[in-house]
Design an enzyme around this catalytic site. Sequence first.
Site, mmCIF file in Angstrom:
data_model
loop_
_atom_site.group_PDB
_atom_site.id
_atom_site.type_symbol
_atom_site.label_atom_id
_atom_site.label_comp_id
_atom_site.label_asym_id
_atom_site.label_seq_id
_atom_site.Cartn_x
_atom_site.Cartn_y
_atom_site.Cartn_z
ATOM 1 N N ASP A 1 -7.496 9.246 -0.176
ATOM 2 C CA ASP A 1 -9.217 9.700 -0.006
ATOM 3 C C ASP A 1 -8.826 11.239 0.083
ATOM 4 O OD1 ASP A 1 -9.831 8.901 2.528
ATOM 5 O OD2 ASP A 1 -10.876 10.808 2.451
ATOM 6 N N GLN A 2 -7.404 10.912 1.717
ATOM 7 C CA GLN A 2 -7.288 12.719 2.492
ATOM 8 C C GLN A 2 -6.137 12.516 1.480
ATOM 9 O OE1 GLN A 2 -8.672 14.217 5.015
ATOM 10 N NE2 GLN A 2 -10.187 12.606 3.990
ATOM 11 N N ARG B 1 0.454 -0.986 0.417
ATOM 12 C CA ARG B 1 0.429 0.313 0.390
ATOM 13 C C ARG B 1 0.698 1.524 0.197
ATOM 14 N NH1 ARG B 1 -1.920 3.500 4.405
ATOM 15 N NH2 ARG B 1 -4.271 4.582 3.055
ATOM 16 N N ARG C 1 -8.655 1.645 4.290
ATOM 17 C CA ARG C 1 -7.890 2.354 4.141
ATOM 18 C C ARG C 1 -7.468 3.631 3.471
ATOM 19 N NH1 ARG C 1 -2.507 -0.172 6.232
ATOM 20 N NH2 ARG C 1 -2.019 -1.928 4.499
ATOM 21 N N PRO C 2 -8.837 4.143 3.036
ATOM 22 C CA PRO C 2 -9.151 4.534 1.150
ATOM 23 C C PRO C 2 -7.512 5.919 1.737
ATOM 24 C CG PRO C 2 -10.269 5.420 2.432
ATOM 25 C CD PRO C 2 -9.990 4.015 3.554
ATOM 26 N N CYS D 1 -1.510 -4.720 3.466
ATOM 27 C CA CYS D 1 -2.347 -5.906 4.179
ATOM 28 C C CYS D 1 -3.659 -5.119 3.696
ATOM 29 C CB CYS D 1 -1.203 -5.893 5.624
ATOM 30 S SG CYS D 1 -0.056 -6.425 5.830
ATOM 31 N N ILE E 1 -8.560 1.695 14.749
ATOM 32 C CA ILE E 1 -7.768 2.834 14.148
ATOM 33 C C ILE E 1 -8.591 1.542 12.622
ATOM 34 C CG2 ILE E 1 -5.483 3.349 12.426
ATOM 35 C CD1 ILE E 1 -6.583 4.781 15.152
#
Length: 426
Positions: free
Chosen positions: A124-125, A92, A121-122, A116, A332
Site C-alpha cells: 500500500d505504501q 516479493r 507485507r502489503p 517468504c 517488523i
Amino acid sequence: MDAIRVRGGKPLTGRVRVSGAKNAALPILCSTLLSDGESRLRNVPKLRDMVTTAALLKFLGRPVDMDAPIFTVGAATNVKPEAPYELVKQMRASVLVLGPLVARYGRAKVSLPGGCAIGARPIDQHLKGLEAMGCKIEVEKGYVICEAPAGGRLIGAEIRFDMPTVTGTENVLMAATLAKGRTTLVNCAKEPEIEELARVLNKMGARVDGAGTEVIHVQGVEPGALEPFDHAIMPDRIEAGTYMCAAAAVEGGDVIVEGARFEDLEALIRTMQSAGVLIDAADGGIRVRRQGPLRCVDFSTEPHPGFPTDMQAQLLAILCLAEGECHISETIFENRFMHVPELVRMGANITLKGHTAHLKGVKQLYGASVMATDLRASASLVIAGLMADDETEVRRVYHIDRGYEMIEQKFQGLGADVARVRGAEA
C-alpha cells in the site's frame, strides 16, 4: 527436493568471504529499466532470486547475460511493461519493477507479489507514493495497473510514508528520478541498501540527496536522460551477520568474516557483545570469537539502524544454549517466529506469546529432521545444527538458496561437517 545435513559440535575457524548483497542487487537490477542502454553489475551473488529477477527482466524486454558474479543487462528491445504472476509470485521484490516501468514507459501492469510467508507485507505504501505523483491505480484480477498522468510522465510531490518501508522507499525513489519537478520522500527507510541504490541512480545521472536518512529529495530528470552504469554490489550485511552468529555457535569458534562492515552491523554487534561474543575489526572484515559460555540477552527488532529483523532467527538460535532467560520481540513482521517450533523439536526451551519469544537457555540441542519455512529461518536451523548433538537435516532448503550463495561450501571451509543431500524428502 534438497536438504542440508549438519553434524554438530565443531567450532568454526578460519576465514569466510561475504558475497554481494542480495537486497542491494535486486533493486539495482530493477533500476536498469530506467535507462535504455546496457548496464553491468559486478559482485552479484549466484542465487535463485537473481535468476528470477533476470527472467523477469528478460520477459519485460531486457536481455540479461548471467555470468556470476557479473550480470550484464542489455539494451531495451520491445519493452512490454507487464510482469506476470508466474514470475512475481516467486519473489516479493519483483514488485520493484513497478516504479521504474511506470516512470519510464508511463504504464505498468504488475502482479501482486509473493515471496517468504513471514507476514502480509502489503504494497500500500508503494501505491500511495505513486498515486501522489499522479498515477491512476487499479487492482484487477491480482494485478496492479498503474497509469501515469496525461502526457505519460509522473509529477513530483511530497510523499510521507506511514511507516518506514524498504521496498516502498526504493520503488517510489526510482519512480521519482524521472518525475517532473522535485519529489520529497518523508519517513523513509534508512537501510544501507537504499544508500547503495541511490549511489547507482546518481551514477546514471539522477539527482538524489539524503538516502540513508529519514528524508530523501529527488530532482527529476527528463525521460531518456538516465545513462547505463557499471557498479560493484556492496557486501551482504545479513550474510555477514549470519556467519558471525555461526562463528559464535560453538565454544572455540574463531572466524574472520571478510567484507563485513562495522557500520552496517552496529546493532547486531552490540547485542552479540552483550551476550559475551568477542568481536573486533580485522584485516578486510570482522573477527568473531567465542571463548566461553554465552549469556541470554533481550533484544527487539526495529527498522534500521535498530536490530535487523533479518538477523532475529540466527541470533535466537545461538541463544538457545546461553545461560539465563531472555525475551526477543519481533516488531517488523507478524509471522516471523516460524523457526521456533523447529528449534523446540531440537530441545530448545522457547515459548511464544504474541510477538515475543521467551527463551530459557538449555544445556544441549539434539539433532532432528527440521523444516525450513523462510529464508532466514532456514539459516537459523543450520546454525542450530552446528550446535546440536548428532545429525540435523534441514529440509526445504530452496528457501536458503534464495539468499545464501554456496552456503555448504562456505561452512565446509570453516571446518563444519555440512553437506547438501540431493533429492531428500520434502
